[in-house]
Motif scaffolding. Structure first.
Motif, mmCIF file in Angstrom:
data_model
loop_
_atom_site.group_PDB
_atom_site.id
_atom_site.type_symbol
_atom_site.label_atom_id
_atom_site.label_comp_id
_atom_site.label_asym_id
_atom_site.label_seq_id
_atom_site.Cartn_x
_atom_site.Cartn_y
_atom_site.Cartn_z
ATOM 1 N N SER A 160 0.802 -1.227 0.000
ATOM 2 C CA SER A 160 0.000 0.000 0.000
ATOM 3 C C SER A 160 0.827 1.266 0.000
ATOM 4 C CB SER A 160 -0.918 0.005 1.239
ATOM 5 O OG SER A 160 -1.785 -1.092 1.216
ATOM 6 N N SER B 182 -7.545 -0.441 -1.285
ATOM 7 C CA SER B 182 -6.713 -0.461 -0.083
ATOM 8 C C SER B 182 -6.877 0.867 0.645
ATOM 9 C CB SER B 182 -5.238 -0.683 -0.425
ATOM 10 O OG SER B 182 -4.415 -0.391 0.677
ATOM 11 N N SER C 10 -4.508 -4.066 -5.135
ATOM 12 C CA SER C 10 -4.910 -4.297 -3.750
ATOM 13 C C SER C 10 -3.750 -4.861 -2.954
ATOM 14 C CB SER C 10 -6.107 -5.256 -3.710
ATOM 15 O OG SER C 10 -6.639 -5.350 -2.411
ATOM 16 N N SER C 11 -3.813 -4.676 -1.633
ATOM 17 C CA SER C 11 -2.761 -5.187 -0.759
ATOM 18 C C SER C 11 -3.280 -6.467 -0.075
ATOM 19 C CB SER C 11 -2.390 -4.131 0.281
ATOM 20 O OG SER C 11 -3.513 -3.822 1.080
#
Length: 461
Positions: free
Chosen positions: A247, A276, A336-337
């Motif tokens: 992120s 995120s 996305s994390s």
């Protein structure tokens, strides 16, 4: 003057180094050590009394360098934590996120063990806020006197916004000695970030070695690689591209790179989702410290506007919006994390897409052994996600063009700027043993004296 390597010794995580002078103790970094299965318990104890540390110097915000600061404070440290402004802001975000990780881990363990509590959190939000109160921010290239005998300077290191090489000038019993700590060395021409500066001449150097013996790809530019992958995954074949990305740092570099691609018309518009909350908060920190991004990003801002915003880019706000992406069937990109797929919203996206022939998963960072990301990269045909065994039908791809670490050439270039006749010793940390050995061999051949310390090893300087 005495140096003790307390962390990241013959391993990557847990950076922590103690420099002891007469009546003054300096701790450089205080990171979480993730190397063992019992890492949470391992990080609960220090090999010294935290109350005896006079000051902490923090190279950058990543959790393997900053993540155990609240434990240090909780156990009696009462001094200041010196770092750059962006490092203070990003560290606060990451430390608060760590609390959520600890609590989530405790809940999962309790659920599996039918009510038996798991490992207690290393620290809670209160301890993070107590830690944040101790941050004192220092500008780059501005010598700051810690006391009558010690002066510190933060030199830009690239790698992450605010990351610094730490250079100490010490008067030790009538003799001036200098020592530098690299933290993590960045790479040249990285999106958003400035190139690493050169470290001034020092007597001793504690250097990371993550990419020792390894070289980044040079056959394609980042723009060309991303354009080809997006074209194949979302345009030629109207599918979904999922990019696991850390992120803080990696996501901002990726968003800016995508902005340039779509703004310059290199591809038709494609919907891009950043799923995120931590990445959205971190992006605000990048905006706050915009004067520290590189010249290219600043010029893009003047010409096109915010480099972290563009048409068809959506920052997903909450879990409801995140879950709705499972029902979005148009071609699109999901960022996305977490980057290694161990937890976070990325696992939901994988759960719904790993068996989708029209899905591509692009890894843009390192995946440690044992992680879900590592299992996918090694070619496992079946993986375990959310308590289910799922066949892997998605296309798996990887690139190192967005790695924030300098490779072997970058490390050698940083170190060999030092005169081997004046640099008395190099200490290699923050790397796998083989990487350290390959870098050590190269530096030996160039006339440098190089040590690979064991954890807890003490050196008289």
């Amino acid at each position: 003057m005495k140096l003790t390597i307390h962390g990241a010794a013959r391993q990557v995580t847990g950076s922590m180094h103690l420099l002891e002078l007469d009546h003054y103790k300096i701790l450089v970094d205080c990171g979480l050590d993730y190397e063992k299965g019992t890492w949470q318990e391992e990080n609960a104890l220090f090999p010294f009394d935290p109350a005896e540390i006079d000051v902490v110097l923090l190279t950058h915000a990543h959790i393997d360098h900053s993540g155990n600061l609240p434990t240090l404070v909780r156990m009696g440290f009462e001094g200041q934590i010196l770092c750059t402004g962006p490092t203070a802001d990003l560290s606060e975000l990451l430390l608060l996120d760590s609390v959520n990780v600890f609590l989530s881990r405790e809940r999962r363990h309790s659920k599996r063990k039918r009510g038996n509590s798991g490992p207690k959190p290393l620290y809670l939000q209160k301890h993070v806020m107590d830690t944040v109160q101790r941050f004192v921010t220092i500008g780059f290239n501005k010598p700051f006197r810690l006391n009558g005998d010690v002066e510190v300077t933060f030199i830009p290191a690239g790698h992450l916004l605010g990351a610094a090489f730490i250079v100490l000038r010490v008067q030790d019993r009538g003799e001036e000695k200098t020592i530098a700590f690299t933290g993590d060395v960045g790479r040249k021409n990285y999106p958003v970030l400035n190139d690493p500066a050169m470290i001034p001449p020092v007597n001793y150097l504690v250097s990371e070695s993550t990419y020792g013996g390894r070289f980044h790809s040079k056959d394609k530019t980042l723009t060309k690689m991303l354009t080809e992958v997006i074209n194949e995954a979302c345009i030629k074949n109207p599918g979904r591209l999922i990019i696991p990305a850390f992120s803080i740092g990696r996501t901002q570099a990726l968003v800016y790179s995508l902005n340039k691609i779509f703004t310059n018309g290199l591809l038709p518009p494609v919907k891009v989702y950043v799923d995120s909350p931590l990445a959205a908060l971190a992006t605000d920190v990048f905006r706050k410290h915009h004067h520290l991004v590189n010249q290219e990003a600043q010029e893009f801002y003047r010409r096109e506007g915010d480099e972290f915003e563009f048409e068809n880019l959506v920052y997903v706000q909450d879990m409801k919006e995140s879950r709705e992406l499972a029902n979005y069937f148009e071609p699109g990109i999901i960022i996305s994390s977490a980057g290694m797929l161990e937890g976070g919203r990325i696992q939901d996206h994988l759960f719904y897409n790993i068996q989708n022939y029209y899905c591509t998963i692009l890894f843009i960072g390192y995946c440690a052994k044992g992680t879900l990301g590592h299992r996918l990269l090694r070619g496992d045909s079946v993986v375990h996600i959310r308590d289910r065994e799922l066949a892997v039908y998605a296309t798996i791809r990887q690139t190192d063009l967005l790695s924030g670490h300098g490779d072997h050439s970058d490390l050698v270039n940083t170190i060999t700027h030092q005169d081997p006749a004046k640099l008395r010793r190099i200490f290699l940390v923050h790397g796998e043993t083989q990487s350290m050995q390959l870098l050590q061999e190269d530096l030996f051949d160039r006339g440098y004296r190089v040590e690979i310390p064991e954890k807890g090893q003490v050196f008289e300087l």
